[in-house]
Scaffold this motif. Structure first.
Motif, PDB file in Angstrom:
ATOM      1  N   TRP A 180       0.834  -1.212   0.000  1.00 56.18           N
ATOM      2  CA  TRP A 180       0.000   0.000   0.000  1.00 56.18           C
ATOM      3  C   TRP A 180       0.863   1.255   0.000  1.00 56.18           C
ATOM      4  N   ARG A 230      -5.641 -10.467   6.274  1.00 55.83           N
ATOM      5  CA  ARG A 230      -4.381  -9.818   6.632  1.00 55.83           C
ATOM      6  C   ARG A 230      -4.420  -9.417   8.095  1.00 55.83           C
ATOM      7  N   SER A 243      -9.855 -11.553   1.064  1.00 52.32           N
ATOM      8  CA  SER A 243      -8.565 -11.040   1.506  1.00 52.32           C
ATOM      9  C   SER A 243      -8.457 -11.229   3.027  1.00 52.32           C
ATOM     10  N   ASP A 260      -8.971  -1.146   4.600  1.00 56.18           N
ATOM     11  CA  ASP A 260      -7.741  -1.469   5.334  1.00 56.18           C
ATOM     12  C   ASP A 260      -6.582  -0.620   4.833  1.00 56.18           C
ATOM     13  N   GLU A 264     -15.334  -0.460   0.265  1.00 52.78           N
ATOM     14  CA  GLU A 264     -15.184  -1.424   1.356  1.00 52.78           C
ATOM     15  C   GLU A 264     -13.915  -2.247   1.225  1.00 52.78           C
ATOM     16  N   ASP A 265     -13.557  -2.588  -0.015  1.00 56.43           N
ATOM     17  CA  ASP A 265     -12.371  -3.429  -0.181  1.00 56.43           C
ATOM     18  C   ASP A 265     -11.072  -2.616  -0.189  1.00 56.43           C
ATOM     19  N   GLU A 266     -11.164  -1.329   0.091  1.00 52.90           N
ATOM     20  CA  GLU A 266      -9.953  -0.517   0.184  1.00 52.90           C
ATOM     21  C   GLU A 266      -9.785   0.091   1.571  1.00 52.90           C
ATOM     22  N   SER A 302      -7.980  -9.064   9.789  1.00 53.73           N
ATOM     23  CA  SER A 302      -8.973  -8.485   8.888  1.00 53.73           C
ATOM     24  C   SER A 302      -9.338  -9.524   7.833  1.00 53.73           C
ATOM     25  N   LEU A 304      -3.815  -6.316  10.804  1.00 54.64           N
ATOM     26  CA  LEU A 304      -3.975  -4.868  10.758  1.00 54.64           C
ATOM     27  C   LEU A 304      -3.446  -4.222  12.034  1.00 54.64           C
ATOM     28  N   ALA A 328     -11.727  -9.686   4.446  1.00 53.03           N
ATOM     29  CA  ALA A 328     -12.502  -8.875   3.505  1.00 53.03           C
ATOM     30  C   ALA A 328     -12.670  -7.442   4.029  1.00 53.03           C
ATOM     31  N   ASP A 329     -11.566  -6.874   4.494  1.00 53.73           N
ATOM     32  CA  ASP A 329     -11.522  -5.489   4.972  1.00 53.73           C
ATOM     33  C   ASP A 329     -12.456  -5.233   6.162  1.00 53.73           C
TER      34      ASP A 329
END
Lengths: 613, 104
Positions: free
Chosen positions: A8, B6, B4, A38, A34-36, B15, B8, B17-18
């Protein structure tokens, strides 16, 4: 393989985050895909915004970096106004009200419950008044810390303030140093007492003299986090003030190039120094990152360090009306005879004015009190205030003629320049109120601890200072390893139920011979910790040798193998309302605190967004 | 579609799916991380997370509050991916590190 964070950062990081941040703010929280999320929340840290923990989605902690803790005249009013208007969440804190400011252990300011949609206006107001959130968090140069009376201390060895300010100006927003492997904490100390706490920073400039020239020795790789505390290592380099920027930039670049970007848990500079050793750091710095020939270290002043040392301090008062001066010259030029352990109290500045260090219990003040303190600073001093690494505030530049009137102000009854030692010595991190990593509630608990200890425990008459640091986890934001009594968040079972608990450590401190606390007792139920400290003080009183300070007592007791006999947890009249798992609440102090009752995430006006989670 | 996963906030969260799904300060019942038959393991931080088949598993560091042992762990299940959706493991389930004889 690079981590997601590194990926990122390689895409968008540093100053360029700002335009995206402002665009999201303009369009509202829901505009962040939503998928961005994090990725963007990680990036927002670089601009001082930290997404609050689960149950508080869409709200942010905002950190304002105030270099060397200096708030220029007028700036505290701005901070109070912003906190009052924007740092209000959906629930109140029972100790501090609906809006408050936190003074941090890195001389910064934290506000909570900030909404993304308000960020542009807050930035505008901050920046119009010389304040910024830039690089307050994230993988970059953090707020530069130092002795909070740099430039005003009448015993100062070298004026560190211009050096700290130059580093701030040079390395904030500097594209060459925007994207480091991890956070980079820098301290500049010019005083004789070690108030910059360089030992626990990634990079420390500490006062030294070489061939009659005054400047700084350089240390690298200190830090406290994750059960891996390190004191910064001496790399045998002396720099004069005008060379600090080049060497600091060289070391920052060395960290940028050689720090670990594949494992964030091994990325802090302390691990690089572990791996290389100080000699290799110096060699690579010279070979690859600085043009000038590095000088070997000068003679340092570490033997004189007293700040946060756990040794006997010098008291709180050297105003003329007190009839004495706690810092008399002792025949060695301007060397003080006895240094201070903190900056609380009334102290003379080099220019003949005074600074008044007021105690802020756990570093948090309600906004009305902040505003009133700003008024007092303007009325009696220059309007400047400074923040210390012990979460306290100094009102500076007070003429002798104004001292009595300032000290008589009602606000100073609550924020005392001569507080009870347990109130004075209390530090606490953010805790489960807002923080994702913390295991236990901290600030409100430490307030209750300090009050109970002040009412129920008497220290020996000659012990005026006693430091109790409460950190919610091993990140160690309250610097627990360098306190007389170190408290660190854990859990245990009590009467069959899981409850919040604390590990107890003893005898840590910086100063001439820094050492980290020895962890003596683990998993003490939080409601039994005051009883344990009361017993500890009783035993200190009973067993100490004549005039023996607490840290010396602990060191002697440890050498005799009796440390464990000092701690005896027990229930007392102390009551702890936060024994349950506060992390499973959306807010520990809400009437309905379950996650299901969370009003987050919310729109800009605070109305909950249904169905997001 | 692959989810996804990960860590955080420097190990505070897993996390998926965010969305922050599990993290530091949780109390897990785990086998095989200390001498206790079933450890009561406080998660102090998450160091890595991955999907193994249907199982989402996190490597962590933390401490058993029964015996006091502090340790780092191999992958411990935190949830499963079922028909593309993430289902967290029940908070009270006994977890067995991935690679042990079976998983929850």
């Amino acid at each position: 393989m690079p981590t997601d964070v590194e990926r990122w950062k390689s895409e968008t990081y540093g100053n360029e985050i700002r335009e995206h941040l402002l665009e999201f703010a303009e369009q509202g929280w829901e505009s962040i895909p939503e998928d961005e999320r994090d990725a963007w929340f990680e990036r927002f840290k670089w601009w001082g915004l930290y997404h609050q923990r689960a149950g508080q989605e869409s709200y942010f902690m905002m950190r304002i970096g105030t270099p060397n803790g200096v708030l220029e005249p007028g700036q505290l009013h701005v901070v109070a106004d912003i906190a009052d208007e924007y740092a209000r969440g959906p629930a109140e804190n029972p100790e501090f009200g609906a809006a408050y400011c936190d003074w941090t252990t890195r001389q910064s300011i934290q506000l909570h419950w900030i909404r993304l949609e308000d960020v542009p206006e807050i930035f505008e107001r901050l920046e119009a008044n010389g304040l910024s959130t830039q690089q307050a968090c994230g993988d970059s140069w953090r707020n530069v810390v130092g002795c909070p009376v740099a430039g005003k201390d009448r015993h100062e060895f070298v004026d560190a303030l211009p050096v700290a300010m130059d580093l701030h100006e040079t390395f904030k927003g500097n594209d060459d140093h925007t994207n480091l492997p991890r956070k980079w904490k820098v301290s500049v100390t010019g005083c004789r007492e070690g108030c910059g706490q360089g030992d626990i920073n990634d990079l420390a400039f500490e006062p030294a003299e070489k061939d009659g020239r005054r400047g700084f020795n350089v240390r690298v790789g200190g830090g406290l986090a994750r059960n891996e505390p390190r004191l910064a290592r001496d790399i045998d380099v002396f720099v004069e003030p005008d060379a600090v920027e080049a060497v600091a930039g060289g070391l920052s670049a060395l960290f940028r190039e050689y720090g670990d970007r594949e494992d964030r848990y091994a990325a802090r500079s302390k691990f690089l120094v572990d791996e290389w050793g100080a000699d290799e750091v110096r060699r690579v710095l010279q070979a690859e990152f600085v043009d000038r020939e590095l000088e070997t270290a000068g003679e340092d002043l570490r033997e004189e360090y007293t700040y946060n040392a756990g040794r006997v301090g010098s008291g709180t008062d050297d105003r003329p009306a007190g009839g004495h001066d706690d810092h008399p010259a002792d025949g060695h030029g301007d060397r003080p005879a006895g240094g201070h352990n903190d900056h609380v109290g009334v102290h003379e500045q080099a220019d003949g004015n005074y600074y008044v260090g007021v105690n802020v219990l756990v570093g948090r003040m309600g906004v009305e009190d902040v505003r009133e303190l700003a008024d007092l600073a303007a009325e009696y001093g220059s309007g400047e205030v400074r923040l210390t690494q012990r979460q306290n505030v100094l009102v500076t530049d007070v003429p002798e003629s104004e001292l009595d009137a300032l000290l008589a102000e009602p606000l100073l009854e609550d924020y005392s320049p001569d507080p009870n030692p347990f109130m004075r010595g209390s530090i606490a991190c953010t805790g489960t109120e807002f923080c994702s990593l913390s295991i236990v509630e901290t600030k409100n608990r430490q307030v209750r601890y300090a009050r109970w200890l002040a009412e129920n425990v008497d220290l020996p008459a000659d012990v005026s200072e006693f430091h109790v640091h409460l950190s919610g986890c091993t990140a160690s934001c309250a610097q627990p390893q360098i306190a007389d009594v170190s408290l660190r968040g854990m859990k245990t079972r009590k009467d069959g139920e899981p409850v919040e608990a604390l590990d107890i450590g003893l005898g840590g401190g910086l100063g001439a011979d820094p050492r980290f606390a020895e962890w003596v007792e683990q998993r003490v139920p939080a409601d039994e910790v005051p009883g344990a400290i009361a017993t500890l003080i009783d035993r200190f009183r009973e067993r100490r040798e004549d005039g023996e300070g607490f840290r010396a007592f602990i060191e002697r007791t440890e050498s005799e193998g009796d440390l464990e006999t000092l701690i005896e947890p027990s229930e007392t009249s102390y009551e702890d309302p936060y024994m349950h798992n506060t992390k499973t609440t959306w807010y520990p102090y809400a009437d309905e605190d379950g996650m299901d009752a969370s009003p987050a995430p919310a729109r800009a006006d605070g109305t909950p967004l249904a169905g997001d989670d | 579609m692959a989810l996804s996963v990960r860590t955080l906030d420097d190990g505070a969260w897993v996390s998926v799916a965010d969305e922050r799904r599990t993290g530091a300060s949780e109390l897990w019942r785990v086998t095989g991380v200390c001498g206790c038959p079933i450890a009561e393991f406080v998660v102090e931080g998450v160091t890595d997370v991955a999907v193994d088949g249907r199982t989402v598993a996190a490597e962590t560091y933390g401490r058993c509050i029964t015996c006091g042992r502090s340790t780092t762990t191999g992958p411990i299940p935190v949830g499963r991916v079922l028909e593309g959706r993430y289902e967290p493991i029940d908070r009270n389930a006994v977890r067995r590190p991935v690679g042990a004889s079976s998983t929850v």
